[in-house]
Design an enzyme around this catalytic site. Structure first.
Site, PDB file in Angstrom:
ATOM      1  CG  ASP A  61      -1.830   1.186   1.295  1.00  0.00           C
ATOM      2  OD1 ASP A  61      -2.553   1.393   0.313  1.00  0.00           O
ATOM      3  OD2 ASP A  61      -1.833   1.927   2.294  1.00  0.00           O
ATOM      4  CB  SER A  62       0.287   4.781  -0.824  1.00  0.00           C
ATOM      5  OG  SER A  62      -0.894   4.944  -0.075  1.00  0.00           O
TER       6      SER A  62
ATOM      7  CE1 TYR B 265       2.915   5.417  -3.630  1.00  0.00           C
ATOM      8  CE2 TYR B 265       1.718   3.486  -4.406  1.00  0.00           C
ATOM      9  CZ  TYR B 265       2.878   4.058  -3.932  1.00  0.00           C
ATOM     10  OH  TYR B 265       4.002   3.279  -3.772  1.00  0.00           O
ATOM     11  N   GLY B 266      -2.725   8.938  -4.244  1.00  0.00           N
ATOM     12  CA  GLY B 266      -4.008   9.320  -4.851  1.00  0.00           C
ATOM     13  C   GLY B 266      -4.011  10.616  -5.642  1.00  0.00           C
TER      14      GLY B 266
ATOM     15  CB  CYS C 291      -2.664   1.012  -2.694  1.00  0.00           C
ATOM     16  SG  CYS C 291      -2.816   2.694  -3.274  1.00  0.00           S
ATOM     17  CG  ASN C 292      -9.170   1.294  -3.169  1.00  0.00           C
ATOM     18  OD1 ASN C 292     -10.103   0.738  -3.714  1.00  0.00           O
ATOM     19  ND2 ASN C 292      -8.941   1.165  -1.879  1.00  0.00           N
TER      20      ASN C 292
ATOM     21  CD  GLU D 171      -2.109  10.070   6.052  1.00  0.00           C
ATOM     22  OE1 GLU D 171      -1.533  11.145   5.842  1.00  0.00           O
ATOM     23  OE2 GLU D 171      -1.925   9.050   5.373  1.00  0.00           O
TER      24      GLU D 171
ATOM     25  CB  CYS E  78      -9.602   5.408  -0.368  1.00  0.00           C
ATOM     26  SG  CYS E  78      -8.103   5.975   0.464  1.00  0.00           S
ATOM     27  CB  THR E  79      -6.844   1.044   2.265  1.00  0.00           C
ATOM     28  OG1 THR E  79      -5.850   1.918   1.742  1.00  0.00           O
ATOM     29  CG2 THR E  79      -6.949  -0.187   1.416  1.00  0.00           C
ATOM     30  CG  HIS E  80      -6.268   6.350   4.476  1.00  0.00           C
ATOM     31  ND1 HIS E  80      -5.427   5.943   3.480  1.00  0.00           N
ATOM     32  CD2 HIS E  80      -5.467   6.875   5.449  1.00  0.00           C
ATOM     33  CE1 HIS E  80      -4.171   6.212   3.826  1.00  0.00           C
ATOM     34  NE2 HIS E  80      -4.173   6.770   5.005  1.00  0.00           N
TER      35      HIS E  80
END
Lengths: 271, 271
Positions: free
Chosen positions: B15-16, B47-48, B78-79, B157, B189-191
């Protein structure tokens, strides 16, 4: 040390991304005769949340790229890189290197009347303590209050310069610093000048906002004058912009930001 | 193609940054016997907002690092990397590689009843159009509405999972998509699973939130079973975490996120 005449060489400027263009704008204004090679590390932006070790490595790589373009001096236009990498760069490279911390600190120390200065910046810049130390060195009677504002960069990048949510985020971050009755606020990140409207509104117009870009340009002029490195030949000179990610988006945003004149944008790929 | 018995080899996940740990959590749950080598590209996150070309280059470098650790398959957690780099990686590397788009799309297509699906993701993921294409391939009667939410990652974050400002930002981003009367929302998105509370509140509990992590874990199990690559030897096996920036902060956050068990965190420096 300068054996050859380097005055025709360009000034190197770097930032983690677009923010350093605030410095380019001021250099254009104060040194319209100079050529600039700008490096924006758009493939690795942002720096403000990353470690000192990583920022130093990135900064070193970028200075090496700038040296290939025969720059006569380097301006570290990024506050995070100035806080964390400037000392190392100065030791490792044999040319004048300027950061944005000292000029900003110097201006803030000059304009405060009540000796209470606030600093807003990225987490890494605040954690480094560089602004606070520099200000107290200049005047030990000054009290400094720092506040990291990690959402400001994404808000600027989202283009929400004047959005209701930006006002609320600013209100939240600045609540404590406002209580301290500061009369001067350092915008310790090159993105923040784009939020001046919001910041004035939240802090009140009696608080002076210090944006180091102008001070940096004046200091660059001083250094070049002292070392007899000012470009003397008049005539057209085009800046070169180098970015580590795709050049088109940078070009579009830089054109908007600088009001045109961004012709040469090149991509650099790290190997 | 698999000449040797690779079943004892680890699963590579990347993932990023931290977000892919949502996938690790589900893999731990569904495949508790497997060992994982996780790569978080914390020195170049996010990355997005970056270009496809850069995301492909980064992803390729990471797969090479994972291969040095003899992974038997790779999960692109990572999406953004799944949207932009998966096809290239599959062509270039000779081992099973799974992304998170297809499992998420499949689940959403299965759970929608009114055939109206919303997708929220980073700008790059939305721009790629991968989710929408995959869903329409599965069922051409489904209508898809996409919305980039660039401030969600910085809000996560910042740790503002339940902050008043996060509610407002979500309200702003989701306004249009809500009007479309979707009954299913893909968290692309994994977040974003960390904002489930806010998203439920803003969208209403009648809207199903689809988080692909669980689906990915089930698909990994299916692939390993089919190829007879499931680890058969029982006994302790420690995951290895590799990050490109400073390991300590990652370790702290990963421990909090996974509830402990993060022992080996190593730094990888690109050369």
């Amino acid at each position: 040390m300068q054996m050859n005449d380097c005055s025709e060489d360009p000034i190197g400027v770097f930032d983690s991304g677009l923010g350093g263009l605030t410095v380019v704008k001021e250099l254009n204004h104060h040194l319209p005769n100079e050529r600039i090679v700008y490096f924006g590390d758009t493939a690795r932006v942002p720096y403000g949340t990353k470690s000192g070790e990583t920022i130093i490595r990135y900064s070193r790589e970028i200075v090496r790229v700038l040296l290939k373009h025969k720059v006569k001096m380097v301006v570290v236009a990024c506050n995070t890189a100035s806080s964390l990498a400037l000392d190392v760069l100065k030791k490792e490279f044999d040319l004048p290197i300027l950061g944005v911390i000292e000029p900003g600190a110097r201006k803030a120390a000059a304009v405060t009347r009540n000796n209470k200065i606030g600093i807003i910046a990225t987490s890494s810049t605040v954690k480094s303590g560089k602004y606070a130390r520099k200000i107290v060195q200049l005047n030990k009677n000054i009290v400094v209050f720092s506040q990291p504002c990690p959402l400001f960069v994404p808000l600027v990048e989202e283009g929400w310069f004047d959005h209701a949510i930006t006002y609320q985020v600013a209100g939240h971050y600045l609540r404590d610093i406002k209580k301290k009755k500061i009369d001067t606020l350092i915008l310790g990140c090159t993105h923040y000048p784009l939020l001046k409207g919001v910041l004035h509104n939240v802090m009140g117009t009696q608080v002076q906002l210090v944006d180091s870009a102008q001070e940096v340009a004046l200091q660059v002029k001083e250094v070049l004058t002292k070392r007899r490195l000012l470009r003397t030949r008049l005539g057209p000179c085009q800046h070169l912009y180098i970015v580590s990610d795709e050049p088109q988006q940078f070009k579009r945003l830089a054109m908007r930001f600088l009001g045109g004149g961004v012709k040469h944008v090149r991509r650099h790929i790290y190997v």
